[in-house]
Design a protein around this motif. Sequence first.
Motif, mmCIF file in Angstrom:
data_model
loop_
_atom_site.group_PDB
_atom_site.id
_atom_site.type_symbol
_atom_site.label_atom_id
_atom_site.label_comp_id
_atom_site.label_asym_id
_atom_site.label_seq_id
_atom_site.Cartn_x
_atom_site.Cartn_y
_atom_site.Cartn_z
ATOM 1 N N ASP A 172 0.969 -1.223 -0.022
ATOM 2 C CA ASP A 172 -0.065 -0.070 -0.079
ATOM 3 C C ASP A 172 0.772 1.412 0.163
ATOM 4 N N VAL A 173 0.731 2.117 -0.967
ATOM 5 C CA VAL A 173 1.758 3.200 -1.118
ATOM 6 C C VAL A 173 1.108 4.407 -1.287
ATOM 7 N N VAL A 174 1.551 5.218 -0.830
ATOM 8 C CA VAL A 174 1.016 6.849 -1.031
ATOM 9 C C VAL A 174 2.266 7.477 -1.244
ATOM 10 N N LEU A 175 2.143 8.222 -2.555
ATOM 11 C CA LEU A 175 3.250 8.803 -3.485
ATOM 12 C C LEU A 175 3.168 10.152 -3.581
ATOM 13 N N SER A 176 4.072 11.049 -2.885
ATOM 14 C CA SER A 176 3.852 12.509 -3.195
ATOM 15 C C SER A 176 4.175 12.925 -4.607
ATOM 16 N N GLU A 177 3.215 13.748 -5.211
ATOM 17 C CA GLU A 177 3.519 14.327 -6.736
ATOM 18 C C GLU A 177 4.730 14.707 -6.865
ATOM 19 N N ALA A 178 5.486 15.097 -5.957
ATOM 20 C CA ALA A 178 6.794 15.749 -6.192
ATOM 21 C C ALA A 178 7.797 14.510 -6.548
ATOM 22 N N ALA A 179 7.689 13.088 -6.335
ATOM 23 C CA ALA A 179 8.093 11.950 -6.684
ATOM 24 C C ALA A 179 8.077 11.934 -8.176
ATOM 25 N N ASN A 205 -2.376 -7.262 -5.415
ATOM 26 C CA ASN A 205 -1.857 -6.912 -4.219
ATOM 27 C C ASN A 205 -1.065 -5.536 -3.986
ATOM 28 N N ILE A 206 -1.403 -4.591 -4.883
ATOM 29 C CA ILE A 206 -0.851 -3.361 -4.926
ATOM 30 C C ILE A 206 -1.836 -1.986 -4.901
ATOM 31 N N THR A 207 -1.788 -1.238 -4.080
ATOM 32 C CA THR A 207 -2.690 -0.294 -3.760
ATOM 33 C C THR A 207 -1.931 1.184 -3.992
ATOM 34 N N LEU A 208 -2.154 1.728 -5.048
ATOM 35 C CA LEU A 208 -1.097 3.085 -5.091
ATOM 36 C C LEU A 208 -1.989 4.291 -5.253
ATOM 37 N N ARG A 209 -1.740 5.148 -4.341
ATOM 38 C CA ARG A 209 -2.230 6.388 -4.081
ATOM 39 C C ARG A 209 -1.594 7.625 -4.511
ATOM 40 N N VAL A 210 -1.786 8.671 -5.159
ATOM 41 C CA VAL A 210 -0.863 9.870 -5.637
ATOM 42 C C VAL A 210 -1.418 11.019 -4.491
ATOM 43 N N PHE A 262 -0.133 7.455 8.631
ATOM 44 C CA PHE A 262 -0.263 6.941 7.336
ATOM 45 C C PHE A 262 -1.830 6.853 6.621
ATOM 46 N N GLY A 263 -2.960 6.656 7.723
ATOM 47 C CA GLY A 263 -4.266 6.648 7.385
ATOM 48 C C GLY A 263 -4.699 8.170 6.954
ATOM 49 N N ARG A 264 -4.018 9.232 7.493
ATOM 50 C CA ARG A 264 -4.324 10.387 7.238
ATOM 51 C C ARG A 264 -3.664 10.996 5.693
ATOM 52 N N LEU A 265 -2.684 10.291 5.743
ATOM 53 C CA LEU A 265 -1.987 10.699 4.117
ATOM 54 C C LEU A 265 -2.994 9.870 3.125
ATOM 55 N N ARG A 266 -3.348 8.777 3.499
ATOM 56 C CA ARG A 266 -4.307 7.990 2.510
ATOM 57 C C ARG A 266 -5.500 8.796 2.284
ATOM 58 N N GLN A 267 -6.119 9.347 3.359
ATOM 59 C CA GLN A 267 -7.262 9.977 3.380
ATOM 60 C C GLN A 267 -7.221 11.152 2.298
ATOM 61 N N ASP A 268 -5.985 11.920 2.385
ATOM 62 C CA ASP A 268 -5.929 12.975 1.659
ATOM 63 C C ASP A 268 -5.425 12.875 0.288
ATOM 64 N N ALA A 269 -4.930 11.594 -0.178
ATOM 65 C CA ALA A 269 -4.496 11.212 -1.509
ATOM 66 C C ALA A 269 -5.554 11.077 -2.277
ATOM 67 N N ASP A 271 -7.993 8.595 -4.647
ATOM 68 C CA ASP A 271 -8.129 7.283 -4.656
ATOM 69 C C ASP A 271 -7.599 6.257 -5.883
ATOM 70 N N PRO A 272 -7.548 5.363 -5.702
ATOM 71 C CA PRO A 272 -6.501 4.383 -6.562
ATOM 72 C C PRO A 272 -6.937 4.634 -8.108
ATOM 73 N N GLU A 273 -8.222 4.527 -8.455
ATOM 74 C CA GLU A 273 -8.535 5.020 -9.917
ATOM 75 C C GLU A 273 -8.070 6.308 -10.280
ATOM 76 N N ALA A 274 -8.553 7.480 -9.480
ATOM 77 C CA ALA A 274 -7.987 8.687 -9.708
ATOM 78 C C ALA A 274 -6.539 8.815 -9.864
ATOM 79 N N SER A 275 -5.654 8.283 -9.031
ATOM 80 C CA SER A 275 -4.169 8.211 -8.911
ATOM 81 C C SER A 275 -3.749 7.453 -10.296
ATOM 82 N N ARG A 276 -4.274 6.389 -10.782
ATOM 83 C CA ARG A 276 -4.120 5.791 -11.972
ATOM 84 C C ARG A 276 -4.119 6.705 -13.182
ATOM 85 N N GLU A 277 -5.405 7.730 -13.231
ATOM 86 C CA GLU A 277 -5.631 8.549 -14.261
ATOM 87 C C GLU A 277 -4.440 9.694 -14.182
#
Length: 287
Positions: A172-179, A205-210, A262-269, A271-277
């Motif tokens: 489960d990854v939260v990735l900053s836009e900076a990266a 098995n991978i969840t990615l949020r921007v 981490f939960g707060r960061l996930r909440q601010d990121a 969602d997985p579909e919007a992150s993929r877009e």
Amino acid sequence: MAIPSDPELLKTQLGIELRRLREEAGYRIVDACKAIGAQHPKLSKLENGNQTADPEDIRQLAEFYGATEEQRDYLVTLAEKQPKRRRRRSGQRDAVPDWFRRFLALEWDATEIRTYEIDHVPGLLQTEDYARSTIVCWEPEADPRLIEQQVATRMERQSVLKRNGRPSVRLDVVLSEAALRRVQGSREIMRAQMQRLVAASKRPNITLRVLPFDAPHRIPMPSPFALFRLEEQGLSTVYLEDLFGATYLKEPEEFTQYSVVFGRLRQDALDPEASREFLDKMVESYR
């Protein structure tokens, strides 16, 4: 259970398991030494991943600790798959620093990893060219052979995402836009890396949020971190890395605090579909 090929990782895994069994059985190192007729330094090095193991010693230790037959056979297999004693090249030793060995073992045995990254794509999701570029940036004067050993180690780590013989790790990854916007190496390398992230985001098995720059009320977190869960060992730990090595936080309160963050960061990121877009747009931006 599949056994990883990296000899240093094999020794580290074996050491972690032996120490855990000894402590759970309530024995001191001196007690274990008597069981196999060994000296204190030998067993200490064995538990620290700095000693090549004799399979028969491992069998005796496992039986002395009251390990199950399955545990004993697995530990003996780890010992048998280690290379025979030989002179090691300094480059091979430096490719996996001592402080990183425990991280490799934790990552291999983890059933769940949650990670927040700011400046870089997580190592488990890096392309080979992206990984090489980051390593060269840190060590521009390093021998090319050492660089390639470090790249190979990083690529080998990714096998945890598709393990044979047991479930792959849940990542489960939260990735900053900076990266995503900081060019690492070249635009060509970044484009391939964005494509890799898009593909990874589709794996079960991978969840990615921007975490975008314009996320309102985002919690300010100055440094990256990772949360590990190892169900088999009943272990939960926070991993923090800096210029001098790594810190592991294992107290329940510490793990809980980072889990909340981490939960707060996930909440601010996104969602997985919007992150993929978002990632699809990043691919196009690097044309």
